[in-house]
Scaffold this active site. Structure first.
Site, PDB file in Angstrom:
ATOM      1  N   GLY A 183      -9.694 -15.054 -34.885  1.00 37.81           N
ATOM      2  CA  GLY A 183      -8.807 -15.628 -35.890  1.00 37.81           C
ATOM      3  C   GLY A 183      -7.470 -14.918 -35.960  1.00 37.81           C
ATOM      4  O   GLY A 183      -7.366 -13.722 -35.670  1.00 37.81           O
ATOM      5  N   GLY A 236      -4.107 -14.494 -38.656  1.00 34.94           N
ATOM      6  CA  GLY A 236      -3.650 -14.711 -40.014  1.00 34.94           C
ATOM      7  C   GLY A 236      -2.205 -14.332 -40.193  1.00 34.94           C
ATOM      8  O   GLY A 236      -1.506 -13.967 -39.234  1.00 34.94           O
ATOM      9  N   GLY A 255      -2.185 -10.353 -39.692  1.00 33.29           N
ATOM     10  CA  GLY A 255      -2.930  -9.665 -38.663  1.00 33.29           C
ATOM     11  C   GLY A 255      -3.903 -10.559 -37.918  1.00 33.29           C
ATOM     12  O   GLY A 255      -3.836 -11.786 -38.007  1.00 33.29           O
ATOM     13  N   VAL A 261      -8.126 -11.135 -36.469  1.00 34.53           N
ATOM     14  CA  VAL A 261      -9.531 -10.872 -36.765  1.00 34.53           C
ATOM     15  C   VAL A 261     -10.326 -10.890 -35.468  1.00 34.53           C
ATOM     16  O   VAL A 261     -10.195 -11.819 -34.664  1.00 34.53           O
ATOM     17  CB  VAL A 261     -10.115 -11.909 -37.750  1.00 34.53           C
ATOM     18  CG1 VAL A 261     -11.573 -11.586 -38.061  1.00 34.53           C
ATOM     19  CG2 VAL A 261      -9.293 -11.956 -39.038  1.00 34.53           C
ATOM     20  N   LYS A 289     -10.716  -7.150 -39.361  1.00 33.25           N
ATOM     21  CA  LYS A 289      -9.360  -7.646 -39.615  1.00 33.25           C
ATOM     22  C   LYS A 289      -8.381  -6.506 -39.405  1.00 33.25           C
ATOM     23  O   LYS A 289      -8.362  -5.545 -40.162  1.00 33.25           O
ATOM     24  CB  LYS A 289      -9.248  -8.195 -41.038  1.00 33.25           C
ATOM     25  CG  LYS A 289      -7.889  -8.767 -41.381  1.00 33.25           C
ATOM     26  CD  LYS A 289      -7.891  -9.365 -42.781  1.00 33.25           C
ATOM     27  CE  LYS A 289      -6.555  -9.979 -43.147  1.00 33.25           C
ATOM     28  NZ  LYS A 289      -6.584 -10.578 -44.509  1.00 33.25           N
ATOM     29  N   ASP A 298      -4.521 -18.124 -52.157  1.00 31.82           N
ATOM     30  CA  ASP A 298      -4.407 -18.703 -50.817  1.00 31.82           C
ATOM     31  C   ASP A 298      -5.680 -19.435 -50.420  1.00 31.82           C
ATOM     32  O   ASP A 298      -6.178 -19.268 -49.301  1.00 31.82           O
ATOM     33  CB  ASP A 298      -4.069 -17.620 -49.797  1.00 31.82           C
ATOM     34  CG  ASP A 298      -3.487 -18.198 -48.502  1.00 31.82           C
ATOM     35  OD1 ASP A 298      -3.035 -19.360 -48.525  1.00 31.82           O
ATOM     36  OD2 ASP A 298      -3.485 -17.487 -47.477  1.00 31.82           O
TER      37      ASP A 298
END
Length: 364
Positions: free
Chosen positions: A62, A64, A67, A69, A84, A190
């Protein structure tokens, strides 16, 4: 006798300076600052490098705002985790790391992502390094189930109406806990499908608290000041309209995001779909169809018989169709109420959670 006493005092002073120096100059191999209470273990930068094969792209699961993941294997191969890693070149990444640590320090709920530990250290080149280690969610994010890419080996049709109801209830319970059971209340700021993660049993866990805020005491949970100010207050398509007018964060902002997410889950339309332009939005799209045309805008997947109840659905087709329609009408009512343009007209997250439980119970 006096020289001995002086020697002892001098030794104690030197020891104090040594301890202070150790705290201020962490070792790059073993430093792991315990920013979270009740951590189960400490982890070093070197251990995270090993767990991710040097933060290999093959371990990336992932990306974001602040940063990346990674999937990591720790504890001699016995524990799978999500790591993360914050991109500290981003000016707000450090504040996001602190905000997430503060938000996750004391909260405990089955529908919130479980954090295992944090690492604040330096890498092998002497650069600052910050990471959070979470429980791994094997079924990924809700985003990948609602809007799968062609290369993703997921079957969107397997996310039935009943399962979507379960996930929607899980999310509502998580937000209800943050707003009404935490002191001070916490606003997530969020909420979106990408920040809802699914475990092995498809139970939903709300994650990514990098933008979370603590509400000031005595403000009642509405438009109010907050304790942190990290960047934009959410993601385009899910951000409450009052935020664009300069209002401070509120629990009502999360309620709005939940309403949008609910409409997205049951129409199959993302709020940033290309069809939504020239004044048309997901909310207006649904409002125009409500109530008589709700079934026309519902995700076709939801019309399929439940896998566990195919025989009964075939015998009682009209009853099953009526049950789905009644469920959809009630879901859209909640979604539109939560996503009302006026924060004053939105229900609380507690009321939304209560209604979602009733809708699911009636459908089951």
């Amino acid at each position: 006798m006096i020289p001995i006493v002086v020697t002892i005092i001098f030794f104690l002073i030197l020891s104090s300076f040594a301890v202070l120096y150790w705290k201020q100059k962490p070792n790059q191999q073993t430093s792991s600052v315990q920013l979270l209470e009740d951590q189960n273990f400490r982890v070093s930068y070197a251990e995270l490098v090993k767990a991710t094969n040097g933060f290999s792209s093959t371990k990336l699961i992932g990306l974001g705002r602040y940063g990346s993941v990674y999937k990591g294997i720790m504890d001699d191969g016995n524990t799978t985790v999500a790591i993360k890693v914050f991109n500290l070149l981003h000016r707000s990444a450090s504040r996001s790391f602190i905000a997430e640590c503060e938000a996750l320090r004391n909260i405990r709920h089955r529908n919130l992502i479980k954090i295992l530990t944090s690492c604040s250290s330096i890498d092998f080149q002497g650069n600052d390094f910050k990471a959070l280690v979470f429980e791994f969610m094997p079924n990924g994010s809700l985003e990948t189930w609602l809007h799968p890419k062609p290369v993703e080996d997921l079957h969107v049709n397997s996310l039935s109406l009943r399962k979507r109801l379960d996930i929607a209830v899980d999310i509502a319970d998580a937000l209800d806990y943050l707003h009404h059971n935490c002191q001070p209340p916490i606003v997530h700021c969020d909420l979106k499908p990408g920040n809802v993660l699914l475990d092995n049993d498809m139970c939903a866990h709300v994650g990514d608290f990098g933008l979370a805020r603590f509400l000031n005491e005595g403000t009642g949970g509405h438009i109010q000041s907050s304790s942190t100010t990290v960047g934009i207050k959410g993601t385009i398509g899910y951000v409450a309209p009052e935020y664009g007018a300069g209002c401070h964060v509120s629990t009502s902002g999360d309620v709005y995001s939940y309403g949008i997410l609910l409409l997205e889950m049951f129409t199959g339309k993302s709020p940033v779909d290309d069809m939504f332009q020239d004044g048309l939005s997901l909310c207006k799209f649904v409002e125009m169809a409500f109530p008589d045309g709700v079934m026309d805008i519902a995700n076709p997947v939801l019309m399929l018989p439940e896998p566990s109840n195919i025989a009964n659905s075939q015998r009682n087709g009209s009853d099953a169709a009526w049950k789905i329609q009644e469920c959809m009408l009630n879901l859209v009512k909640v979604g539109l109420s939560c996503a009302n343009q006026s924060w004053r007209e939105r229900m609380s997250m507690r009321d939304a959670a209560t209604m979602m439980h009733r809708i699911r119970d009636a459908y089951n």
